[in-house]
Design a protein around this motif. Structure first.
Motif, PDB file in Angstrom:
ATOM      1  N   ASN A 130       0.614  -1.191  -0.137  1.00 34.02           N
ATOM      2  CA  ASN A 130      -0.157   0.000  -0.033  1.00 34.02           C
ATOM      3  C   ASN A 130       0.861   1.251  -0.065  1.00 34.02           C
ATOM      4  OD1 ASN A 130      -2.296  -1.529   0.115  1.00 34.02           O
ATOM      5  ND2 ASN A 130      -1.898  -1.857   2.349  1.00 34.02           N
ATOM      6  N   ASP A 131       1.972   1.138   0.014  1.00 37.50           N
ATOM      7  CA  ASP A 131       2.868   2.259  -0.087  1.00 37.50           C
ATOM      8  C   ASP A 131       3.280   2.500  -1.696  1.00 37.50           C
ATOM      9  OD1 ASP A 131       4.753   4.118   0.392  1.00 37.50           O
ATOM     10  OD2 ASP A 131       5.812   3.135   1.868  1.00 37.50           O
ATOM     11  N   CYS A 188      12.532   1.751  -5.124  1.00 37.31           N
ATOM     12  CA  CYS A 188      12.682   1.012  -6.536  1.00 37.31           C
ATOM     13  C   CYS A 188      12.399  -0.363  -6.075  1.00 37.31           C
ATOM     14  CB  CYS A 188      14.356   0.856  -6.897  1.00 37.31           C
ATOM     15  SG  CYS A 188      15.343   0.346  -5.578  1.00 37.31           S
ATOM     16  N   CYS A 189      12.062  -0.848  -4.806  1.00 32.88           N
ATOM     17  CA  CYS A 189      11.753  -2.173  -4.735  1.00 32.88           C
ATOM     18  C   CYS A 189      10.657  -2.187  -3.631  1.00 32.88           C
ATOM     19  CB  CYS A 189      12.973  -2.848  -3.927  1.00 32.88           C
ATOM     20  SG  CYS A 189      12.376  -4.492  -3.386  1.00 32.88           S
ATOM     21  N   ALA A 190       9.546  -3.039  -3.924  1.00 29.83           N
ATOM     22  CA  ALA A 190       8.464  -3.356  -2.783  1.00 29.83           C
ATOM     23  C   ALA A 190       8.522  -4.786  -2.626  1.00 29.83           C
ATOM     24  CB  ALA A 190       7.160  -2.820  -3.548  1.00 29.83           C
ATOM     25  N   GLU A 268       3.008   5.116 -15.355  1.00 27.43           N
ATOM     26  CA  GLU A 268       2.618   6.607 -15.099  1.00 27.43           C
ATOM     27  C   GLU A 268       2.490   6.888 -13.540  1.00 27.43           C
ATOM     28  OE1 GLU A 268      -0.355   8.233 -17.642  1.00 27.43           O
ATOM     29  OE2 GLU A 268       0.838   7.897 -19.498  1.00 27.43           O
ATOM     30  N   PRO A 269       2.739   7.929 -13.008  1.00 29.12           N
ATOM     31  CA  PRO A 269       2.250   8.091 -11.442  1.00 29.12           C
ATOM     32  C   PRO A 269       0.742   8.040 -11.392  1.00 29.12           C
ATOM     33  CG  PRO A 269       3.614   9.873 -12.551  1.00 29.12           C
ATOM     34  CD  PRO A 269       3.398   9.097 -13.841  1.00 29.12           C
ATOM     35  N   ALA A 270       0.391   7.319 -10.244  1.00 25.23           N
ATOM     36  CA  ALA A 270      -1.005   6.965  -9.735  1.00 25.23           C
ATOM     37  C   ALA A 270      -1.537   5.664 -10.335  1.00 25.23           C
ATOM     38  CB  ALA A 270      -1.872   8.090  -9.980  1.00 25.23           C
ATOM     39  N   ASP A 271      -0.526   5.263 -11.092  1.00 28.06           N
ATOM     40  CA  ASP A 271      -0.816   3.628 -11.687  1.00 28.06           C
ATOM     41  C   ASP A 271      -1.075   2.793 -10.373  1.00 28.06           C
ATOM     42  OD1 ASP A 271      -1.161   4.485 -14.290  1.00 28.06           O
ATOM     43  OD2 ASP A 271       0.586   3.258 -14.757  1.00 28.06           O
ATOM     44  N   ARG A 272      -1.828   1.633 -10.501  1.00 26.28           N
ATOM     45  CA  ARG A 272      -1.801   0.977  -9.209  1.00 26.28           C
ATOM     46  C   ARG A 272      -1.167  -0.653  -9.726  1.00 26.28           C
ATOM     47  NH1 ARG A 272      -3.553   0.720  -4.149  1.00 26.28           N
ATOM     48  NH2 ARG A 272      -4.224  -1.167  -3.311  1.00 26.28           N
ATOM     49  N   ILE A 273      -0.468  -1.032  -9.133  1.00 28.60           N
ATOM     50  CA  ILE A 273       0.159  -2.440  -9.361  1.00 28.60           C
ATOM     51  C   ILE A 273      -0.268  -3.353  -8.182  1.00 28.60           C
ATOM     52  CG2 ILE A 273       2.222  -3.687  -9.932  1.00 28.60           C
ATOM     53  CD1 ILE A 273       3.588  -0.819 -10.100  1.00 28.60           C
ATOM     54  N   GLU A 274      -0.829  -4.677  -8.614  1.00 28.66           N
ATOM     55  CA  GLU A 274      -1.297  -5.492  -7.743  1.00 28.66           C
ATOM     56  C   GLU A 274      -0.221  -6.833  -8.460  1.00 28.66           C
ATOM     57  OE1 GLU A 274      -5.429  -6.244  -7.654  1.00 28.66           O
ATOM     58  OE2 GLU A 274      -5.659  -4.189  -6.479  1.00 28.66           O
ATOM     59  N   ILE A 275       0.424  -7.507  -7.457  1.00 20.41           N
ATOM     60  CA  ILE A 275       1.074  -8.677  -7.701  1.00 20.41           C
ATOM     61  C   ILE A 275       0.731  -9.739  -6.594  1.00 20.41           C
ATOM     62  CG2 ILE A 275       3.375  -9.857  -7.863  1.00 20.41           C
ATOM     63  CD1 ILE A 275       4.453  -7.106  -8.424  1.00 20.41           C
ATOM     64  N   THR A 282      -1.351 -10.796  -1.798  1.00 22.36           N
ATOM     65  CA  THR A 282      -1.370  -9.906  -3.049  1.00 22.36           C
ATOM     66  C   THR A 282      -0.601  -8.608  -2.430  1.00 22.36           C
ATOM     67  OG1 THR A 282      -3.534 -10.733  -3.923  1.00 22.36           O
ATOM     68  CG2 THR A 282      -2.615  -8.354  -4.668  1.00 22.36           C
ATOM     69  N   LEU A 283       0.429  -8.143  -3.203  1.00 15.86           N
ATOM     70  CA  LEU A 283       1.264  -6.930  -3.065  1.00 15.86           C
ATOM     71  C   LEU A 283       0.632  -5.820  -3.721  1.00 15.86           C
ATOM     72  CD1 LEU A 283       3.835  -5.466  -1.687  1.00 15.86           C
ATOM     73  CD2 LEU A 283       4.909  -6.432  -3.564  1.00 15.86           C
ATOM     74  N   SER A 284       0.083  -4.719  -3.117  1.00 17.02           N
ATOM     75  CA  SER A 284      -0.409  -3.707  -3.832  1.00 17.02           C
ATOM     76  C   SER A 284       0.204  -2.380  -3.496  1.00 17.02           C
ATOM     77  CB  SER A 284      -1.959  -3.469  -3.623  1.00 17.02           C
ATOM     78  OG  SER A 284      -2.687  -4.579  -3.788  1.00 17.02           O
ATOM     79  N   ASN A 285       0.636  -1.521  -4.706  1.00 17.40           N
ATOM     80  CA  ASN A 285       1.273  -0.279  -4.662  1.00 17.40           C
ATOM     81  C   ASN A 285       0.782   0.524  -5.615  1.00 17.40           C
ATOM     82  OD1 ASN A 285       3.648  -2.700  -3.926  1.00 17.40           O
ATOM     83  ND2 ASN A 285       3.550  -0.981  -2.556  1.00 17.40           N
ATOM     84  N   THR A 286       0.920   1.952  -5.529  1.00 16.76           N
ATOM     85  CA  THR A 286       0.732   2.915  -6.400  1.00 16.76           C
ATOM     86  C   THR A 286       2.142   3.461  -6.686  1.00 16.76           C
ATOM     87  OG1 THR A 286       0.316   4.691  -4.485  1.00 16.76           O
ATOM     88  CG2 THR A 286      -1.660   3.582  -5.639  1.00 16.76           C
TER      89      THR A 286
END
Length: 290
Positions: A130-131, A188-190, A268-275, A282-286
């Motif tokens: 969520n970061d 650079c890493c989550a 792009e900024p504000a995109d949301r990535i879910e892995i 599930t790892l979620s980040n913007t």
């Protein structure tokens, strides 16, 4: 078992999850505030982390599942170093060839005995669930890279987590010697959301991996694969990482890029990535520009 870390009133709390029930292990033993504390106790007692956690669960305070999935979650382990492996999946080899002015380098690595291993991040460059993950402002081609992360206590595999090896493909593609700049930078890493104990995973080489990218509510990417498609074994990658290397007390080794968006795509900024990785979460980040 799965392990999480929560920040509550500025303090870190270690959470254990078994069969869908969550417990604040720090309330049962105040000396176990972090996953690192659990690893230390495991080393001193010469017993598995799950054995220690099971002894504490009955005395630990239960936690509602919605609290574990909230904004209080932080990275589930604090690695002193994060390393990563490259070109361990065919799709990664093909992508690196496509972006590079020296494509033959990557085919040679894919087929060679020695894998590509590189330093990825210090603790200050790692973010949790969520970061915000970062894209470099001096690159116009930036992508997430979903990876299975191996959690090591010294030289022993103790668990698995999810990693996002954020990468500036434009920079690396310009010249392979620019790899450190394309990989190592702010945010650079989550990693996260949990560490799944090694003892509780039957076969880490047979786990589904999926990645979803959204922008303004639209799904731009949604694909899945399996760790069985890795050309190298996890034990092999860990063995090479440990060779002639003074590894820290706690580290994470990312095992390679399993899914790659089309060449025309850039974050792009504000995109949301879910892995998501089977059995881990599930790892979620913007996304933000750094």
């Amino acid at each position: 078992m799965r392990y999480y870390q929560r920040s509550v009133d500025g303090n870190t709390h270690l959470v254990g999850e078994r069969d869908g029930a969550y417990s604040d292990l720090s309330t049962a033993n105040p000396r176990l505030q972090t996953f690192d504390d659990l690893l230390y106790a495991s080393n001193v007692a010469e017993t598995e982390i799950d054995t220690i956690a099971r002894r504490l669960i009955d005395e630990a305070e239960p936690i509602p599942s919605e609290d574990v999935g909230g904004e209080s979650l932080i990275e589930p382990v604090t690695p002193q170093e994060v390393w990563a492996a490259g070109v361990t999946y065919r799709i990664s080899e093909e992508a690196r060839e496509a972006e590079s002015s020296k494509p033959e380098f990557y085919l040679e690595v894919y087929d060679s005995d020695r894998p590509e291993l590189f330093f990825k991040a210090t603790p200050e460059r790692v973010v949790g669930p969520n970061d915000r993950v970062g894209i470099r402002g001096d690159s116009d081609w930036n992508v997430p890279e979903p990876e299975l992360g191996v959690v090591l206590s010294g030289r022993e595999i103790v668990g698995y987590t999810i990693g996002n090896d954020m990468s500036s493909r434009a920079i690396e593609g310009e010249n392979p010697l620019y790899l450190p700049q394309s990989k190592v930078y702010d945010r650079c890493c989550a990693i996260g959301p949990a560490v799944r104990s090694a003892a509780s995973i039957d076969d880490p080489a047979d786990l589904e991996i999926r990645m979803r990218i959204e922008r303004d509510g639209d799904v731009l990417y949604d694909e899945s694969t399996n760790t069985s498609r890795m050309v190298r074994s996890i034990d092999e990658l860990v063995d090479w990482y440990l060779r002639h290397n003074a590894v820290p007390d706690v580290s994470v080794l990312l095992t390679g890029t399993s899914l790659v968006p089309d060449d025309e795509f850039t974050l792009e900024p504000a995109d949301r990535i879910e892995i998501g990785i089977e059995g881990i979460g599930t790892l979620s980040n913007t996304v933000t520009e750094v």
